[in-house]
Design an enzyme around this catalytic site. Structure first.
Site, mmCIF file in Angstrom:
data_model
loop_
_atom_site.group_PDB
_atom_site.id
_atom_site.type_symbol
_atom_site.label_atom_id
_atom_site.label_comp_id
_atom_site.label_asym_id
_atom_site.label_seq_id
_atom_site.Cartn_x
_atom_site.Cartn_y
_atom_site.Cartn_z
ATOM 1 N N LYS A 107 62.089 -62.058 43.695
ATOM 2 C CA LYS A 107 62.884 -61.517 45.000
ATOM 3 C C LYS A 107 64.031 -60.735 44.690
ATOM 4 C CE LYS A 107 61.572 -65.689 47.810
ATOM 5 N NZ LYS A 107 60.472 -66.487 47.096
ATOM 6 N N TYR A 144 53.299 -60.687 48.744
ATOM 7 C CA TYR A 144 54.195 -61.738 48.531
ATOM 8 C C TYR A 144 53.677 -62.483 47.348
ATOM 9 C CZ TYR A 144 57.180 -65.878 48.748
ATOM 10 O OH TYR A 144 58.069 -67.062 48.302
ATOM 11 N N TYR A 202 68.611 -71.936 45.674
ATOM 12 C CA TYR A 202 68.243 -72.662 46.834
ATOM 13 C C TYR A 202 69.292 -73.365 47.273
ATOM 14 C CZ TYR A 202 63.726 -71.934 44.246
ATOM 15 O OH TYR A 202 62.702 -71.278 43.650
ATOM 16 N N VAL A 254 60.461 -71.106 41.114
ATOM 17 C CA VAL A 254 59.867 -72.623 41.133
ATOM 18 C C VAL A 254 59.277 -73.162 39.829
ATOM 19 C CG1 VAL A 254 57.717 -72.171 42.235
ATOM 20 C CG2 VAL A 254 58.879 -74.173 42.922
HETATM 21 N N1 GLU Z 1 55.601 -69.442 45.571
HETATM 22 C C1 GLU Z 1 56.560 -69.941 46.102
HETATM 23 C C2 GLU Z 1 56.533 -70.203 47.463
HETATM 24 O O1 GLU Z 1 56.532 -69.165 48.276
HETATM 25 C C3 GLU Z 1 57.730 -69.388 45.671
HETATM 26 C C4 GLU Z 1 58.812 -70.324 45.692
HETATM 27 C C5 GLU Z 1 60.027 -70.203 44.560
HETATM 28 O O2 GLU Z 1 60.082 -69.680 43.537
HETATM 29 O O3 GLU Z 1 60.946 -70.580 45.178
HETATM 30 O O4 GLU Z 1 56.517 -71.091 48.081
#
Ligand code: GLU
Length: 306
Positions: free
Chosen positions: A69, A190, A242, A260
């Site tokens: 991101k 994505y 987060y 994640v």
């Molecule tokens: N693939 C994960 C999702 O979109 C990414 C989440 C992450 O790394 O925060 O749920």
């Protein structure tokens, strides 16, 4: 920093934090993450001269997941500059990274580009302007780490299949007029970003342009204007970890972004790029041992921006 012996410090930090991984749990919404070896651990730094230090499994690739991101945001800012903020806000969310409620209340404008909804809007902005947005993000990452990087097709497919909440968010944004291309194209882009594979060492290198006012210190190539590098750092610091961004600002004091799969990248402006990786996550989704490693590194090397 010059007098600090990172060759000695990194193994010391690793020994101290690795047992904490037992307090965490790896993500389990797709098999590739659920099956990750919880004992993997790496910590790597790369300074602005290119000097690298690493301990543990620093050359083992993993899916960078949400760390992408930062780089999709960078590419979108390259294309549209500050106009991006018409499509996505820059406030911490205080809600889970995949919350639908907030998106409904905010009429389809995601809180920030570090949560899923914001990243989906960024993908949409890129799709309006590039033929192959996730390919371009990979090219940027490859240029920044100086090596070819991969994509895990199995993870890409699994992300697509498991992405019900993300698809729901994309539809909701579309209903509010804040998605201009198709939900399918956005979801595919994505998923491709989540599935980019890199190593801890490569990520420590790739993030350095943010520690260097927007210029890749290896090539001298300006990635973004200095003002935008500051803004990306600000968004990472306030939104990159987060629901624990406040805690990270308090303990680490650096722009950070978690994924994640258990990696966290950070940059110390004017100093270095760094990355910690350990798959088990804490309750807010940040790597338990990785967060502790960055905390100790920032303390011992006096890296905090505060
Ligand atoms: N693939 C994960 C999702 O979109 C990414 C989440 C992450 O790394 O925060 O749920």
């Amino acid at each position: 920093m010059r007098t600090l012996d990172l060759d000695a410090l990194l193994p010391e930090i690793a020994a101290q934090v690795q047992p904490l991984a037992r307090q965490g749990q790896q993500a389990d919404y797709i098999p590739a993450l659920a099956d990750a070896d919880p004992n993997r651990f790496a910590l790597a730094t790369c300074d602005l001269t290119g000097a690298e230090h690493a301990v543990g499994d620093a050359d083992v690739p993993f899916a960078i997941q949400s760390i992408a991101k930062v780089f999709s945001l960078t590419l979108a800012l390259q294309h549209v500059g500050e106009d991006l903020w018409k499509r996505v806000d820059r406030e911490p969310s205080g809600d889970p990274f995949n919350s639908l409620i907030q998106l409904e209340l905010d009429e389809g404008v995601p809180r920030n580009p570090m949560i899923n909804a914001g990243a989906l809007a960024v993908c949409d902005v890129l799709l309006e302007r590039c033929d192959d947005p996730d390919g371009e993000v990979r090219a940027l990452l490859s240029e920044l780490c100086g090596e070819p990087i991969g994509i895990d097709d199995e993870i890409r497919e699994a992300e697509r299949r498991a992405g019900h909440r993300n698809t729901a968010m994309a539809h909701l944004m579309s209903a509010f007029g804040n998605l201009h291309t198709s939900v399918e194209a956005v979801m595919s882009t994505y998923a491709g970003l989540c599935a980019v594979t890199m190593t801890t060492r490569q990520l420590a290198r790739a993030i350095r342009f943010l520690a260097n006012g927007g210029v890749d210190p290896k090539t001298g190539h300006r990635v973004v204007p200095e003002a935008l590098a500051r803004r990306i750092n600000a968004v990472m610091l306030t939104c990159g970890t987060y629901d624990s961004a406040g805690q990270f600002a308090y303990e680490v004091g650096l722009p950070c972004k978690s994924g994640v799969a258990g990696a966290i990248v950070a940059d110390a402006p004017g100093r270095l790029g760094m990355c910690a990786w350990s798959p088990p996550l804490d309750a807010s989704g940040n790597s338990r041992a990785g967060g502790a490693a960055l905390h100790l590194l920032a303390e011992r090397a006096k890296l905090s921006v505060f």
